[in-house]
Motif scaffolding. Structure first.
Motif, PDB file in Angstrom:
ATOM      1  N   MET A 122     -28.688  28.276  63.344  1.00 52.33           N
ATOM      2  CA  MET A 122     -27.788  27.131  63.474  1.00 52.33           C
ATOM      3  C   MET A 122     -27.038  26.923  62.161  1.00 52.33           C
ATOM      4  O   MET A 122     -27.602  27.028  61.082  1.00 52.33           O
ATOM      5  N   ASP A 123     -25.740  26.653  62.236  1.00 49.36           N
ATOM      6  CA  ASP A 123     -24.918  26.504  61.048  1.00 49.36           C
ATOM      7  C   ASP A 123     -25.411  25.323  60.216  1.00 49.36           C
ATOM      8  O   ASP A 123     -25.694  24.250  60.738  1.00 49.36           O
ATOM      9  N   ARG A 124     -25.483  25.503  58.892  1.00 51.21           N
ATOM     10  CA  ARG A 124     -25.989  24.451  58.015  1.00 51.21           C
ATOM     11  C   ARG A 124     -25.051  23.246  57.952  1.00 51.21           C
ATOM     12  O   ARG A 124     -25.434  22.174  57.495  1.00 51.21           O
ATOM     13  N   VAL A 125     -23.794  23.444  58.403  1.00 53.03           N
ATOM     14  CA  VAL A 125     -22.858  22.315  58.402  1.00 53.03           C
ATOM     15  C   VAL A 125     -23.363  21.197  59.317  1.00 53.03           C
ATOM     16  O   VAL A 125     -23.024  20.026  59.146  1.00 53.03           O
ATOM     17  N   LEU A 126     -24.212  21.582  60.285  1.00 51.89           N
ATOM     18  CA  LEU A 126     -24.755  20.573  61.197  1.00 51.89           C
ATOM     19  C   LEU A 126     -25.589  19.545  60.433  1.00 51.89           C
ATOM     20  O   LEU A 126     -25.535  18.345  60.717  1.00 51.89           O
ATOM     21  N   ALA A 180     -23.199  17.225  58.477  1.00 46.31           N
ATOM     22  CA  ALA A 180     -22.536  16.247  59.342  1.00 46.31           C
ATOM     23  C   ALA A 180     -23.509  15.191  59.849  1.00 46.31           C
ATOM     24  O   ALA A 180     -23.171  14.002  59.922  1.00 46.31           O
ATOM     25  N   SER A 181     -24.721  15.604  60.190  1.00 51.38           N
ATOM     26  CA  SER A 181     -25.699  14.629  60.686  1.00 51.38           C
ATOM     27  C   SER A 181     -26.091  13.658  59.582  1.00 51.38           C
ATOM     28  O   SER A 181     -26.273  12.462  59.826  1.00 51.38           O
ATOM     29  N   GLU A 205     -16.893   9.225  64.228  1.00 52.80           N
ATOM     30  CA  GLU A 205     -16.395  10.134  65.256  1.00 52.80           C
ATOM     31  C   GLU A 205     -16.079  11.502  64.670  1.00 52.80           C
ATOM     32  O   GLU A 205     -16.316  12.542  65.306  1.00 52.80           O
ATOM     33  N   MET A 206     -15.545  11.515  63.444  1.00 50.24           N
ATOM     34  CA  MET A 206     -15.245  12.789  62.789  1.00 50.24           C
ATOM     35  C   MET A 206     -16.516  13.594  62.568  1.00 50.24           C
ATOM     36  O   MET A 206     -16.546  14.818  62.770  1.00 50.24           O
ATOM     37  N   GLN A 207     -17.594  12.920  62.154  1.00 49.74           N
ATOM     38  CA  GLN A 207     -18.851  13.629  61.933  1.00 49.74           C
ATOM     39  C   GLN A 207     -19.392  14.189  63.251  1.00 49.74           C
ATOM     40  O   GLN A 207     -19.924  15.311  63.295  1.00 49.74           O
ATOM     41  N   ILE A 208     -19.240  13.417  64.331  1.00 49.55           N
ATOM     42  CA  ILE A 208     -19.702  13.885  65.640  1.00 49.55           C
ATOM     43  C   ILE A 208     -18.908  15.122  66.079  1.00 49.55           C
ATOM     44  O   ILE A 208     -19.481  16.095  66.618  1.00 49.55           O
ATOM     45  N   LYS A 209     -17.599  15.129  65.834  1.00 47.71           N
ATOM     46  CA  LYS A 209     -16.774  16.278  66.202  1.00 47.71           C
ATOM     47  C   LYS A 209     -17.179  17.514  65.416  1.00 47.71           C
ATOM     48  O   LYS A 209     -17.168  18.634  65.936  1.00 47.71           O
ATOM     49  N   VAL A 210     -17.510  17.311  64.130  1.00 46.20           N
ATOM     50  CA  VAL A 210     -17.967  18.446  63.322  1.00 46.20           C
ATOM     51  C   VAL A 210     -19.256  19.021  63.907  1.00 46.20           C
ATOM     52  O   VAL A 210     -19.425  20.248  64.006  1.00 46.20           O
ATOM     53  N   MET A 211     -20.168  18.142  64.346  1.00 45.64           N
ATOM     54  CA  MET A 211     -21.429  18.613  64.934  1.00 45.64           C
ATOM     55  C   MET A 211     -21.172  19.329  66.254  1.00 45.64           C
ATOM     56  O   MET A 211     -21.819  20.346  66.560  1.00 45.64           O
ATOM     57  N   GLU A 212     -20.213  18.819  67.046  1.00 42.58           N
ATOM     58  CA  GLU A 212     -19.880  19.475  68.316  1.00 42.58           C
ATOM     59  C   GLU A 212     -19.294  20.855  68.065  1.00 42.58           C
ATOM     60  O   GLU A 212     -19.607  21.830  68.771  1.00 42.58           O
ATOM     61  N   THR A 213     -18.428  20.958  67.044  1.00 43.53           N
ATOM     62  CA  THR A 213     -17.834  22.251  66.702  1.00 43.53           C
ATOM     63  C   THR A 213     -18.896  23.235  66.235  1.00 43.53           C
ATOM     64  O   THR A 213     -18.886  24.416  66.598  1.00 43.53           O
TER      65      THR A 213
END
Length: 247
Positions: free
Chosen positions: A1-5, A8-9, A224-232
């Motif tokens: 899983m990408d560490r960006v998750l 963002a979380s 919302e931006m953080q949620i979009k990053v997690m979705e991506t």
């Protein structure tokens, strides 16, 4: 899983905390003497193996905004507002000395002088102020309490006590979870004769409702931006898994 998750979380968690603080400020927009809480965020590099190319957000306690609130005229004898800098000394529930700008005072059935929140007001002697039965009360601009005792004629006045007023430096005090201010090093401050009260007035909250509403909308957008990053990140992870399966 990408560490960006994880980045963002973590960001969304901190934004939720800032939103809760902002909501608490809004809820106290009409609380007498309330000082709004401040949230401070800073960037913190994520150290580990390799170059620290990732940065996560870290929310910190920003203290309280000590700016005065607007004054409201009530005409009530037991309402007082601190003029300029200074604080009214009270006894906190924990028993230690604390300070407030909420001057909506009350008398309990036992004659104890308290704030509307129930905190006993401290006199210059360091003890809570207790008043005998009276027919009229006046609180001078220096905190002196004068009463006409019950059953006495209009010319019989008695000075009962004097409210302890203090003026610590803004950098020396901090706001507690009970909303009261305290000296950081827990020392007991002496009375400051330069602090003045205005009778028949109250100081309102220093929360700007419009500013807080705008801040609420901005925090919601950031969330919302953080949620979009997690979705991506999730989509990228699924796509990578599919490609590995095809190979």
């Amino acid at each position: 899983m990408d560490r960006v998750l994880y980045i963002a979380s973590g960001g969304s968690k901190e934004i939720m905390m800032a939103q809760a603080l902002n909501a608490n400020n809004l809820a106290n927009a009409n609380t007498v003497g309330f000082k709004k809480d401040l949230a401070v965020a800073r960037s913190q590099p994520l150290y580990g193996i390799g170059h620290p190319s990732r940065v996560y957000v870290l929310e910190e306690d920003g203290g309280a905004d000590l700016a005065p609130g607007s004054l409201m005229s009530t005409g009530r004898d037991m309402d007082v507002a601190v003029s300029g800098d200074g604080w009214i000394a009270v006894s906190a529930n924990s028993g230690d000395e604390a300070f407030t700008r909420a001057g909506d005072l009350r008398i309990t059935s036992t004659g104890l002088l308290t704030t509307a929140a129930g905190h006993p007001v401290i006199g210059n002697s360091g003890a809570p102020i207790t008043l005998p039965p009276f027919e009229k009360i006046e609180i001078g601009n220096d905190g002196t309490i004068t009463i006409r005792p019950q059953g006495q004629d209009a010319t019989t006045l008695a000075v009962v006590d004097r409210i302890k007023l203090v003026k610590p430096a803004a950098s020396a005090i901090e706001k507690g979870e009970d909303g009261l201010m305290r000296v950081k090093d827990q020392t007991v401050l002496p009375p400051d004769a330069s602090v003045r009260l205005t009778s028949g007035m109250l100081e309102g909250s220093n929360v700007n409702i419009v500013e807080s509403m705008i801040n609420m909308v901005e925090l919601a957008r950031k969330y919302e931006m953080q949620i979009k990053v997690m979705e991506t990140a999730s989509k990228n992870d699924n796509a990578s898994t599919q490609m590995m399966s095809m190979n």
